[in-house]
Design a protein around this motif. Structure first.
Motif, PDB file in Angstrom:
ATOM      1  N   THR A  16       0.833  -1.200   0.000  1.00  0.00           N
ATOM      2  CA  THR A  16       0.000   0.000   0.000  1.00  0.00           C
ATOM      3  C   THR A  16       0.867   1.249   0.000  1.00  0.00           C
ATOM      4  O   THR A  16       1.744   1.402   0.850  1.00  0.00           O
ATOM      5  CB  THR A  16      -0.931   0.034   1.227  1.00  0.00           C
ATOM      6  OG1 THR A  16      -1.834  -1.075   1.171  1.00  0.00           O
ATOM      7  CG2 THR A  16      -1.737   1.326   1.275  1.00  0.00           C
ATOM      8  N   VAL A  17       0.619   2.129  -0.959  1.00  0.00           N
ATOM      9  CA  VAL A  17       1.287   3.424  -0.998  1.00  0.00           C
ATOM     10  C   VAL A  17       0.237   4.512  -0.861  1.00  0.00           C
ATOM     11  O   VAL A  17      -0.812   4.464  -1.516  1.00  0.00           O
ATOM     12  CB  VAL A  17       2.108   3.609  -2.294  1.00  0.00           C
ATOM     13  CG1 VAL A  17       1.242   3.420  -3.544  1.00  0.00           C
ATOM     14  CG2 VAL A  17       2.778   4.983  -2.324  1.00  0.00           C
ATOM     15  N   VAL A  18       0.485   5.452   0.026  1.00  0.00           N
ATOM     16  CA  VAL A  18      -0.407   6.601   0.204  1.00  0.00           C
ATOM     17  C   VAL A  18       0.292   7.837  -0.349  1.00  0.00           C
ATOM     18  O   VAL A  18       1.431   8.133   0.016  1.00  0.00           O
ATOM     19  CB  VAL A  18      -0.764   6.815   1.686  1.00  0.00           C
ATOM     20  CG1 VAL A  18      -1.568   8.107   1.857  1.00  0.00           C
ATOM     21  CG2 VAL A  18      -1.565   5.628   2.218  1.00  0.00           C
ATOM     22  N   ILE A  19      -0.408   8.526  -1.240  1.00  0.00           N
ATOM     23  CA  ILE A  19       0.116   9.749  -1.847  1.00  0.00           C
ATOM     24  C   ILE A  19      -0.678  10.926  -1.293  1.00  0.00           C
ATOM     25  O   ILE A  19      -1.907  10.936  -1.352  1.00  0.00           O
ATOM     26  CB  ILE A  19       0.002   9.699  -3.382  1.00  0.00           C
ATOM     27  CG1 ILE A  19       0.732   8.464  -3.926  1.00  0.00           C
ATOM     28  CG2 ILE A  19       0.569  10.972  -4.000  1.00  0.00           C
ATOM     29  CD1 ILE A  19       0.509   8.223  -5.408  1.00  0.00           C
ATOM     30  N   ASP A  20       0.032  11.879  -0.753  1.00  0.00           N
ATOM     31  CA  ASP A  20      -0.603  13.014  -0.087  1.00  0.00           C
ATOM     32  C   ASP A  20      -0.319  14.301  -0.845  1.00  0.00           C
ATOM     33  O   ASP A  20       0.818  14.775  -0.874  1.00  0.00           O
ATOM     34  CB  ASP A  20      -0.070  13.125   1.348  1.00  0.00           C
ATOM     35  CG  ASP A  20      -0.609  14.340   2.075  1.00  0.00           C
ATOM     36  OD1 ASP A  20      -1.820  14.601   1.950  1.00  0.00           O
ATOM     37  OD2 ASP A  20       0.179  15.018   2.778  1.00  0.00           O
ATOM     38  N   LEU A  63      -3.570   4.718  -2.635  1.00  0.00           N
ATOM     39  CA  LEU A  63      -4.561   5.569  -1.981  1.00  0.00           C
ATOM     40  C   LEU A  63      -4.081   7.008  -1.978  1.00  0.00           C
ATOM     41  O   LEU A  63      -2.874   7.273  -1.940  1.00  0.00           O
ATOM     42  CB  LEU A  63      -4.797   5.106  -0.540  1.00  0.00           C
ATOM     43  CG  LEU A  63      -5.233   3.655  -0.332  1.00  0.00           C
ATOM     44  CD1 LEU A  63      -5.303   3.338   1.157  1.00  0.00           C
ATOM     45  CD2 LEU A  63      -6.583   3.410  -0.981  1.00  0.00           C
ATOM     46  N   LEU A  64      -5.016   7.938  -2.025  1.00  0.00           N
ATOM     47  CA  LEU A  64      -4.697   9.351  -1.918  1.00  0.00           C
ATOM     48  C   LEU A  64      -5.431   9.948  -0.730  1.00  0.00           C
ATOM     49  O   LEU A  64      -6.590   9.609  -0.477  1.00  0.00           O
ATOM     50  CB  LEU A  64      -5.079  10.112  -3.188  1.00  0.00           C
ATOM     51  CG  LEU A  64      -4.266   9.779  -4.429  1.00  0.00           C
ATOM     52  CD1 LEU A  64      -5.022   8.810  -5.316  1.00  0.00           C
ATOM     53  CD2 LEU A  64      -3.906  11.046  -5.195  1.00  0.00           C
ATOM     54  N   THR A  65      -4.749  10.822  -0.005  1.00  0.00           N
ATOM     55  CA  THR A  65      -5.420  11.472   1.118  1.00  0.00           C
ATOM     56  C   THR A  65      -6.515  12.400   0.621  1.00  0.00           C
ATOM     57  O   THR A  65      -7.531  12.584   1.278  1.00  0.00           O
ATOM     58  CB  THR A  65      -4.421  12.268   1.967  1.00  0.00           C
ATOM     59  OG1 THR A  65      -3.716  13.194   1.127  1.00  0.00           O
ATOM     60  CG2 THR A  65      -3.421  11.339   2.638  1.00  0.00           C
ATOM     61  N   ARG A  66      -6.285  12.988  -0.552  1.00  0.00           N
ATOM     62  CA  ARG A  66      -7.342  13.804  -1.161  1.00  0.00           C
ATOM     63  C   ARG A  66      -7.231  13.706  -2.679  1.00  0.00           C
ATOM     64  O   ARG A  66      -6.137  13.605  -3.232  1.00  0.00           O
ATOM     65  CB  ARG A  66      -7.259  15.268  -0.712  1.00  0.00           C
ATOM     66  CG  ARG A  66      -6.052  16.044  -1.238  1.00  0.00           C
ATOM     67  CD  ARG A  66      -6.071  17.472  -0.720  1.00  0.00           C
ATOM     68  NE  ARG A  66      -4.965  18.286  -1.242  1.00  0.00           N
ATOM     69  CZ  ARG A  66      -5.051  19.087  -2.302  1.00  0.00           C
ATOM     70  NH1 ARG A  66      -6.200  19.181  -2.970  1.00  0.00           N
ATOM     71  NH2 ARG A  66      -4.011  19.805  -2.703  1.00  0.00           N
ATOM     72  N   PHE A  80      -4.795   8.586   8.374  1.00  0.00           N
ATOM     73  CA  PHE A  80      -5.196   7.836   7.184  1.00  0.00           C
ATOM     74  C   PHE A  80      -4.102   6.839   6.795  1.00  0.00           C
ATOM     75  O   PHE A  80      -4.380   5.693   6.440  1.00  0.00           O
ATOM     76  CB  PHE A  80      -5.459   8.818   6.038  1.00  0.00           C
ATOM     77  CG  PHE A  80      -5.927   8.181   4.767  1.00  0.00           C
ATOM     78  CD1 PHE A  80      -7.216   7.710   4.632  1.00  0.00           C
ATOM     79  CD2 PHE A  80      -5.074   8.058   3.677  1.00  0.00           C
ATOM     80  CE1 PHE A  80      -7.660   7.130   3.449  1.00  0.00           C
ATOM     81  CE2 PHE A  80      -5.494   7.482   2.496  1.00  0.00           C
ATOM     82  CZ  PHE A  80      -6.800   7.012   2.385  1.00  0.00           C
ATOM     83  N   VAL A  81      -2.855   7.284   6.868  1.00  0.00           N
ATOM     84  CA  VAL A  81      -1.718   6.407   6.565  1.00  0.00           C
ATOM     85  C   VAL A  81      -1.706   5.211   7.508  1.00  0.00           C
ATOM     86  O   VAL A  81      -1.563   4.057   7.081  1.00  0.00           O
ATOM     87  CB  VAL A  81      -0.390   7.194   6.689  1.00  0.00           C
ATOM     88  CG1 VAL A  81       0.807   6.255   6.579  1.00  0.00           C
ATOM     89  CG2 VAL A  81      -0.307   8.268   5.607  1.00  0.00           C
ATOM     90  N   ASN A  82      -1.867   5.471   8.780  1.00  0.00           N
ATOM     91  CA  ASN A  82      -1.797   4.405   9.775  1.00  0.00           C
ATOM     92  C   ASN A  82      -3.007   3.476   9.714  1.00  0.00           C
ATOM     93  O   ASN A  82      -2.882   2.264   9.899  1.00  0.00           O
ATOM     94  CB  ASN A  82      -1.676   5.015  11.171  1.00  0.00           C
ATOM     95  CG  ASN A  82      -0.435   5.881  11.316  1.00  0.00           C
ATOM     96  OD1 ASN A  82       0.557   5.674  10.616  1.00  0.00           O
ATOM     97  ND2 ASN A  82      -0.479   6.858  12.199  1.00  0.00           N
ATOM     98  N   GLN A 260      -9.471   9.029   0.179  1.00  0.00           N
ATOM     99  CA  GLN A 260     -10.068   9.292   1.469  1.00  0.00           C
ATOM    100  C   GLN A 260     -11.222  10.245   1.275  1.00  0.00           C
ATOM    101  O   GLN A 260     -11.143  11.174   0.481  1.00  0.00           O
ATOM    102  CB  GLN A 260      -9.051   9.923   2.411  1.00  0.00           C
ATOM    103  CG  GLN A 260      -9.632  10.200   3.786  1.00  0.00           C
ATOM    104  CD  GLN A 260      -8.718  11.071   4.603  1.00  0.00           C
ATOM    105  OE1 GLN A 260      -7.863  11.728   4.041  1.00  0.00           O
ATOM    106  NE2 GLN A 260      -8.918  11.101   5.885  1.00  0.00           N
ATOM    107  N   THR A 261     -12.283  10.014   2.012  1.00  0.00           N
ATOM    108  CA  THR A 261     -13.366  10.997   2.001  1.00  0.00           C
ATOM    109  C   THR A 261     -12.872  12.123   2.852  1.00  0.00           C
ATOM    110  O   THR A 261     -13.514  13.013   3.136  1.00  0.00           O
ATOM    111  CB  THR A 261     -14.669  10.364   2.506  1.00  0.00           C
ATOM    112  OG1 THR A 261     -14.463   9.847   3.802  1.00  0.00           O
ATOM    113  CG2 THR A 261     -15.105   9.258   1.573  1.00  0.00           C
TER     114      THR A 261
END
Length: 359
Positions: A16-20, A63-66, A80-82, A260-261
């Motif tokens: 899982t990679v989160v892009i912010d 996933l994207l934070t927004r 959100f990352v955690n 993310q919503t």
């Protein structure tokens, strides 16, 4: 054109990679001389990067934070990352400075080395906290504009420093060696969003929106494509070292589903045997211009020979950059050799990785 994978990932599935995309909503971030808004540029690059990773690696959970122009608190981004047990966290930002001549790219990891030099950047990126109601309660009394508040960062031990530094170095290498942007280096700084994220994390500053030439480049379609490709290449080399990358992997800036919503010689050089007690076969000064090595760990100090961290390894060298000592072994002419060496070493050094060295 398709992309051929020549090595297997060592990651547990799913990765899982989160892009912010930094800033957003009422928080515009930095504003360029021609009116370019940081929040919009950050989002554009983040959407492009997410699309390219999904196309190349459908097994990766991106996933994207927004994905829209909304305001998100820093703590909510870290939460959100955690919540999603991310394996990598990429914060996309654009720099600014009072001096209109400031230019170049830099990538930050969490840390306090040379904190005085990087404090202005940390204060600027953390200052968004004050847009939140009752921020002192949410952030445990932390004041982003108080030097004393940053003392707490010195007490935090970041267990993800090795991996964070690995990815940060890959990104900065792409920016400087491929795009030939001015190199401001990989640095440590006290960013709240990195401190509270439980995984390897970096904050990327893509360039200075306060510089007229860089603003023009950052806002152009060519600039956006090149920056996205640089980040994408770094991710490929982090997630699956040895990937043959095609730059024409499609990219779109459509809203993603999950958000993310809220020229080396053909004759290989001698690869040291990790269990051997002999001296290295090829000293640094006689190696080719570019070689491949395996980084085994990093340290904030120079370690003595026989230190337990080497786990019996006797052939190694190190380079020092930004107050961090990167310990490496091997002297390989090709990436394939280095990947093979890395596989031999992983039982002793689970976090080791292949790195390119320009001597």
């Amino acid at each position: 054109m398709f992309v051929l994978l020549i090595s297997l990932s060592c990651w547990a599935e799913p990765f899982t990679v989160v892009i912010d995309a930094g800033h957003g909503g009422k928080d515009a971030g930095a504003v360029g001389r021609k009116g370019l808004l940081e929040k919009n540029l950050n989002l554009d690059i983040s959407l492009r990067l997410a699309s390219k990773i999904r196309t190349q690696f459908p097994e990766v959970n991106v996933l994207l934070t927004r994905s829209t122009d909304v305001f998100l608190p820093l703590q909510e981004r870290a939460d959100f990352v955690n919540k999603h047990n991310a394996n990598l966290f990429i914060c996309v930002h654009t720099n600014a400075a009072e001096s209109r001549s400031a230019q170049g790219t830099e990538v930050f990891i969490l840390g306090t080395d040379k904190m005085d030099q990087n404090l202005d950047v940390a204060m600027r990126e953390n200052s968004v906290i004050k847009m939140e109601s009752d921020y002192k309660t949410t952030y445990q009394g932390f004041d982003p504009n108080s030097v004393e508040s940053y003392i707490m960062f010195e007490l935090m031990q970041n267990q993800y420093m090795d991996r964070s530094l690995q990815f940060a170095s890959l990104v900065q290498n792409e920016f400087t060696n491929t795009l030939h942007r001015e190199d401001r280096g990989v640095r440590q700084a006290a960013f709240w969003v990195l401190l509270k994220s439980a995984c390897p994390s970096v904050l990327v500053e893509m360039g200075f929106i306060s510089n007229a030439d860089e603003e023009k480049y950052l806002g152009s379609d060519q600039g956006k494509r090149e920056i996205t490709n640089a980040l994408f290449h770094a991710f490929c080399n982090y997630y699956k070292p040895g990937t043959v990358i095609a730059d024409d992997v499609p990219e779109t800036n459509s809203t993603p589903e999950s958000t993310q919503t809220g020229t080396t010689p053909n004759t290989p050089t001698v690869t040291p045997d990790p269990t051997s007690n002999t001296t290295p076969q090829a000293p640094l000064e006689t190696t080719p211009k570019t070689t491949w090595r395996v980084q085994i760990f990093v340290s904030k100090t120079v370690l003595p020979k026989g230190d337990h961290n080497f786990k019996g390894l006797t052939e190694y060298t190190y380079v020092q950059k930004n107050g961090i000592y990167k310990y490496m072994t091997g002297n390989c002419a090709t990436k394939e050799e280095a990947v093979a060496l890395k596989e031999q070493l992983q039982s002793k050094f689970p976090d080791c990785f292949v790195t390119q060295v320009n001597n």
